[in-house]
Design a protein around this motif. Structure first.
Motif, PDB file in Angstrom:
ATOM      1  N   ASN A 129       6.051  -5.825  15.592  1.00  0.00           N
ATOM      2  CA  ASN A 129       7.460  -5.788  15.199  1.00  0.00           C
ATOM      3  C   ASN A 129       8.086  -4.424  15.430  1.00  0.00           C
ATOM      4  O   ASN A 129       9.223  -4.311  15.882  1.00  0.00           O
ATOM      5  N   LEU A 130       7.327  -3.352  15.094  1.00  0.00           N
ATOM      6  CA  LEU A 130       7.876  -2.013  15.281  1.00  0.00           C
ATOM      7  C   LEU A 130       8.095  -1.723  16.764  1.00  0.00           C
ATOM      8  O   LEU A 130       9.099  -1.128  17.144  1.00  0.00           O
ATOM      9  N   LEU A 149      -3.999  -9.036   9.866  1.00  0.00           N
ATOM     10  CA  LEU A 149      -2.810  -9.790  10.249  1.00  0.00           C
ATOM     11  C   LEU A 149      -1.563  -8.941  10.041  1.00  0.00           C
ATOM     12  O   LEU A 149      -0.697  -8.840  10.913  1.00  0.00           O
ATOM     13  N   PHE A 150      -1.496  -8.299   8.869  1.00  0.00           N
ATOM     14  CA  PHE A 150      -0.339  -7.484   8.522  1.00  0.00           C
ATOM     15  C   PHE A 150      -0.174  -6.330   9.518  1.00  0.00           C
ATOM     16  O   PHE A 150       0.914  -6.103  10.046  1.00  0.00           O
ATOM     17  N   VAL A 161       0.927  -7.618  13.036  1.00  0.00           N
ATOM     18  CA  VAL A 161       2.322  -8.056  13.095  1.00  0.00           C
ATOM     19  C   VAL A 161       3.260  -6.866  12.922  1.00  0.00           C
ATOM     20  O   VAL A 161       4.274  -6.756  13.617  1.00  0.00           O
ATOM     21  N   LEU A 162       2.894  -5.945  12.029  1.00  0.00           N
ATOM     22  CA  LEU A 162       3.717  -4.753  11.821  1.00  0.00           C
ATOM     23  C   LEU A 162       3.833  -3.956  13.124  1.00  0.00           C
ATOM     24  O   LEU A 162       4.922  -3.539  13.527  1.00  0.00           O
ATOM     25  N   GLY A 201      11.697   7.310  11.946  1.00  0.00           N
ATOM     26  CA  GLY A 201      11.043   7.408  10.641  1.00  0.00           C
ATOM     27  C   GLY A 201       9.967   8.479  10.620  1.00  0.00           C
ATOM     28  O   GLY A 201       9.308   8.670   9.607  1.00  0.00           O
ATOM     29  N   ASP A 244      11.182  -3.481  17.746  1.00  0.00           N
ATOM     30  CA  ASP A 244      12.352  -2.751  17.262  1.00  0.00           C
ATOM     31  C   ASP A 244      12.675  -1.575  18.163  1.00  0.00           C
ATOM     32  O   ASP A 244      13.824  -1.337  18.523  1.00  0.00           O
ATOM     33  N   GLY A 261      -6.173 -10.608   5.837  1.00  0.00           N
ATOM     34  CA  GLY A 261      -4.751 -10.410   5.576  1.00  0.00           C
ATOM     35  C   GLY A 261      -4.280  -9.058   6.079  1.00  0.00           C
ATOM     36  O   GLY A 261      -3.218  -8.933   6.686  1.00  0.00           O
ATOM     37  N   LEU A 262      -5.118  -8.038   5.846  1.00  0.00           N
ATOM     38  CA  LEU A 262      -4.783  -6.682   6.285  1.00  0.00           C
ATOM     39  C   LEU A 262      -4.686  -6.618   7.813  1.00  0.00           C
ATOM     40  O   LEU A 262      -3.753  -6.031   8.364  1.00  0.00           O
ATOM     41  N   LEU A 275       2.007 -15.016  13.322  1.00  0.00           N
ATOM     42  CA  LEU A 275       2.190 -15.516  11.957  1.00  0.00           C
ATOM     43  C   LEU A 275       2.149 -17.046  11.909  1.00  0.00           C
ATOM     44  O   LEU A 275       1.600 -17.632  10.982  1.00  0.00           O
ATOM     45  N   ALA A 291      -1.456 -18.243  12.250  1.00  0.00           N
ATOM     46  CA  ALA A 291      -2.158 -17.999  10.991  1.00  0.00           C
ATOM     47  C   ALA A 291      -1.671 -18.971   9.920  1.00  0.00           C
ATOM     48  O   ALA A 291      -2.463 -19.513   9.153  1.00  0.00           O
TER      49      ALA A 291
END
Lengths: 288, 308
Positions: free
Chosen positions: A273-274, A265-266, A269-270, A18, A277, A262-263, A221, A224
């Motif tokens: 996850n990446l 956490l996001f 996790v992002l 990407g 991947d 929230g930010l 997640l 949380a």
């Protein structure tokens, strides 16, 4: 081990498909880990000190000599400090539950495949049964019995998630067991634990690492989520999930309470996850 | 079909029996389950009386047999907190969760599948990277945060949608999106890799050589052949939606099973929690069974393979 590190180097040198360099997400992850470890040194204030004259202050305001960079919550506690301490809870729960569920799941999965017979039947049926209850519901019913709190959350998550590792370890062990080096080791008189942990485990660790990485994001997640529902880490301990739950109640008057945890956490996790991947793409080039 | 399906049906029954056994043992994790079942205000004498009336003073095996017998008769017990049968409590909340899950599934399908298809067909297009970024973002978004953000933006600032509660179609929109976002990402990724797999096959090349256009190729060949992984992930997604509903319903004050779960844990109404968990497992197992039956409809090879 050096083979693994050189593999990792290759993996991170290549720019991601990407166009976003993986290094960026490693950076986010490392920063959050460092922040979590050094929380007492970095946090500007004590996360639990209440300041009732400084309740619900917006970001960048000051009350009674306290400067709220990210605003304050309903008890006048500094949100920046709480977010920093929240990273500790998130990461600690995730690391401990992944280690625990991974150790239990991998051992059981390998044993089931290697020993066969009734061990195989019992373990794999148990895996099926655990996986047929939606994970959050399984965690909630266990919290309902055991009660909330840090230790119980780790235990519950480990108890809920071990089947994921067991299933992968079982399949991988099955594939590796028939190979010559395993048969040779057995022929030379190696016991089951010697064969499993010294010969088989190093050969199946890669797919298990992918599972562990994805599970790590999921555990963050889950913690949380449980804390958001009031079933996780208990107040006044700062947890991003619990902060979001407070923010939900002040959504019309104090947007900042829910926004920053929230930010965090996001982003966490992002990043995880990446990385997961990338790891799985690297290990199974076919899926590219 | 009979042998294959009977086998699968038998497996499903074993799984349900296993789940019941597991829940029975979870009840006893701390020793005496009586404390989970009595109201918090109960006196020691009440607890003793309850223990006898529930048969919890009998040997474990007898208790287990009684428990299984109750479950087989569809008797999930009574809530001592609300003094209503658990079946009735669950039945009154179930329609809301079904609505929410359907809405979420619709969001996931309608956005996720075309998105996955587009990402596979225009793999080299620069826009595809942006779409992939969106999908990855949706996958890492905690539902409670996306829910709160939507409430903030569309409910509070813009005032377009009711921030929470239930009662109209407008109430359903934000919870469905919050719940469906994760499944949307999963569908997009599964559809993408399934279509990419198919694109590399010989029949696609020969269809192209015959001069079949992209539109016809997709509608006539690709979609049907890429369905298997989509169906198999659907079984997983439906049970994920049930679990995700616990958090989304709490965020939006949606009066379904998820909210009931949280309220029941808070009021220490264990029988209700147990009923919901058993229902969740039952739905998961049934949906998986259904997916297996559907495969054999979509792909006759599976049917034939099972006979051999």
């Amino acid at each position: 081990m050096s083979a693994l590190t050189s593999k990792l180097k290759v993996m991170f040198r290549r720019p991601a498909r990407g166009g976003v360099p993986v290094g960026l997400f490693v950076l986010v992850l490392v920063t959050l880990v460092v922040v979590a470890i050094l929380a007492p040194l970095i946090a500007p204030y004590d996360p639990n000190t209440q300041n009732l004259l400084g309740r619900l202050k917006p970001p960048g305001s000051e009350a009674r000599g306290v400067y709220y960079l990210l605003g304050s919550d309903e008890l006048g506690r500094d949100l920046l400090s709480r977010a920093i301490y929240g990273a500790r809870v998130s990461l600690a729960v995730a690391v401990l539950s992944v280690l625990l569920s991974g150790a239990v799941g991998i051992t059981l999965g390998m044993l089931a495949s290697y020993l066969g017979g009734w061990v195989e039947v019992v373990v794999m049926r148990l895996v099926d049964i655990f996986l047929s209850i939606p994970a959050i519901l399984l965690a909630i019913i266990m919290v309902a019995v055991l009660g909330p709190g840090f230790v119980n959350v780790v235990l519950v998550l480990a108890l809920t998630r071990w089947p994921r590792y067991a299933r992968v370890a079982y399949g991988q062990t099955l594939a590796v067991s028939s190979q010559p080096f395993v048969r040779l080791a057995k022929a030379m008189g190696a016991g089951p634990f010697h064969v499993l942990f010294l010969h088989i485990l190093p050969n199946i660790i890669a797919p298990l690492a992918v599972v562990a990485t994805l599970e790590f994001g999921l555990m963050i997640l889950f913690e949380a989520g449980l804390s958001f529902l009031g079933m996780g880490v208990q107040p006044p301990t700062a947890s991003w999930g619990a902060m979001l739950s407070v923010g939900r109640n002040y959504v019309s008057s104090a947007w900042w309470i829910a926004t920053f945890p929230g930010l965090c956490l996001f982003l966490l996790v992002l990043s995880v996850n990446l990385l997961g991947d990338r790891l799985s793409e690297y290990l199974n080039p076919k899926s590219r | 079909m009979p042998v294959f399906l009977l086998q699968r049906f038998g497996q499903a029954l074993v799984a349900i029996f296993g789940v019941m056994t597991l829940v029975f043992f979870i009840q006893r994790l701390t020793g005496d389950p009586t404390y989970l079942l009595v109201p918090e205000t109960a006196t020691q004498a009440d607890i003793e009386a309850m223990r006898r009336s529930l048969g919890l003073d009998q040997p474990l095996l007898v208790q287990y047999a009684n428990y299984l017998w109750d479950m087989l008769r569809m008797d999930f017990g009574r809530s001592y907190v609300q003094n209503i049968a658990v079946v009735e409590i669950i039945a009154s909340r179930l329609p809301y969760t079904v609505q929410l899950a359907s809405g979420a599934l619709l969001v996931a399908f309608v956005i996720g599948l075309p998105l996955g298809l587009a990402m596979a067909i225009w793999r080299k297009h620069p826009l595809t990277n942006a779409l992939m970024g969106f999908v990855l973002g949706a996958q890492s978004m905690p539902t409670f945060w996306s829910g709160i953000l939507m409430i903030m933006i569309f409910g509070v600032w813009l005032g377009w949608l009711p921030p929470s509660g239930s009662g109209s179609f407008a109430h359903l929109i934000m919870p469905s999106i919050a719940l469906g976002l994760l499944s949307m990402a999963t569908y997009a990724r599964i559809a993408r890799s399934a279509v990419i797999d198919e694109l590399s096959k010989d029949y696609v090349r020969s269809a192209r050589a015959r001069g079949v256009g992209t539109g016809r190729l997709v509608t006539r060949h690709l979609i049907r052949n890429s369905l298997i992984p989509v169906i198999s992930i659907s079984a997983l997604e439906i049970s994920q939606l049930l679990a995700g509903a616990v958090i989304v319903e709490t965020v939006f004050a949606w009066p379904g099973l998820g909210q009931l779960t949280v309220q029941s844990v808070q009021s220490r109404d264990f029988v209700v929690v147990q009923g919901i968990v058993l229902l969740g497992a039952f739905v998961t197992i049934s949906v998986n069974l259904l997916a297996d039956i559907l495969y054999s409809v979509v792909d006759p090879r599976i049917r034939k393979g099972s006979r051999a």
